[in-house]
Motif scaffolding. Structure first.
Motif, PDB file in Angstrom:
ATOM      1  N   SER A  36       2.401   1.469  -2.235  1.00  0.00           N
ATOM      2  CA  SER A  36       2.171   1.182  -0.824  1.00  0.00           C
ATOM      3  C   SER A  36       0.948   1.863  -0.238  1.00  0.00           C
ATOM      4  O   SER A  36       0.599   1.617   0.897  1.00  0.00           O
ATOM      5  N   HIS A  41       0.412   3.422   5.574  1.00  0.00           N
ATOM      6  CA  HIS A  41       1.007   2.469   4.646  1.00  0.00           C
ATOM      7  C   HIS A  41       2.037   3.120   3.727  1.00  0.00           C
ATOM      8  O   HIS A  41       2.850   2.446   3.127  1.00  0.00           O
ATOM      9  N   HIS A  44       6.198   2.218   2.799  1.00  0.00           N
ATOM     10  CA  HIS A  44       6.601   0.885   3.252  1.00  0.00           C
ATOM     11  C   HIS A  44       6.541  -0.083   2.084  1.00  0.00           C
ATOM     12  O   HIS A  44       5.718   0.063   1.191  1.00  0.00           O
ATOM     13  N   HIS A  46       5.372  -3.683   0.832  1.00  0.00           N
ATOM     14  CA  HIS A  46       4.373  -4.661   1.217  1.00  0.00           C
ATOM     15  C   HIS A  46       4.734  -5.987   0.569  1.00  0.00           C
ATOM     16  O   HIS A  46       5.374  -6.023  -0.480  1.00  0.00           O
ATOM     17  N   TYR A  47       4.316  -7.058   1.195  1.00  0.00           N
ATOM     18  CA  TYR A  47       4.623  -8.399   0.716  1.00  0.00           C
ATOM     19  C   TYR A  47       3.331  -9.190   0.555  1.00  0.00           C
ATOM     20  O   TYR A  47       2.399  -9.034   1.335  1.00  0.00           O
ATOM     21  N   GLU A  74      -1.510  -8.791   3.103  1.00  0.00           N
ATOM     22  CA  GLU A  74      -0.145  -8.317   2.902  1.00  0.00           C
ATOM     23  C   GLU A  74       0.593  -8.246   4.220  1.00  0.00           C
ATOM     24  O   GLU A  74       0.015  -7.948   5.254  1.00  0.00           O
ATOM     25  N   GLU A  75       1.884  -8.503   4.164  1.00  0.00           N
ATOM     26  CA  GLU A  75       2.736  -8.340   5.329  1.00  0.00           C
ATOM     27  C   GLU A  75       3.536  -7.067   5.120  1.00  0.00           C
ATOM     28  O   GLU A  75       4.139  -6.891   4.074  1.00  0.00           O
ATOM     29  N   GLU A  76       3.577  -6.202   6.111  1.00  0.00           N
ATOM     30  CA  GLU A  76       4.337  -4.958   5.978  1.00  0.00           C
ATOM     31  C   GLU A  76       5.712  -5.120   6.586  1.00  0.00           C
ATOM     32  O   GLU A  76       5.916  -5.871   7.515  1.00  0.00           O
TER      33      GLU A  76
END
Length: 78
Positions: A36, A41, A44, A46-47, A74-76
């Motif tokens: 992450s 960041h 978390h 990430h996606y 990335e989406e968090e």
């Protein structure tokens, strides 16, 4: 789509390490927390959208975007 499995390495089109697959959730790939990053960041998940996947090569998931671009997409989720 292709067989994306846990613990596969995710790399950008330029071969840069993006992360490691934690699991696949519907239309996105969840990365492990250990990948992450630092600062805000850190810690978390990430996606990455599965639409960015160009293909699977051995134990690596290659994205269609270069590493630097994929990271910004990335989406968090805390």
């Amino acid at each position: 789509m292709t067989d994306i499995k846990e613990h596969m390495e995710v790399i950008g089109a330029d071969g840069v390490h993006i992360g490691t697959v934690d699991k696949v959730e519907a239309h996105r790939i969840k990365l492990t927390k250990k990948d992450s990053g630092e600062g805000s960041h850190k810690g978390h998940h990430h996606y990455i959208d599965r639409g960015l996947v160009a293909g699977v090569e051995g134990n690596k998931v290659r994205l269609s975007a270069i590493g630097a671009v994929a990271v910004t997409m990335e989406e968090e989720k805390r």
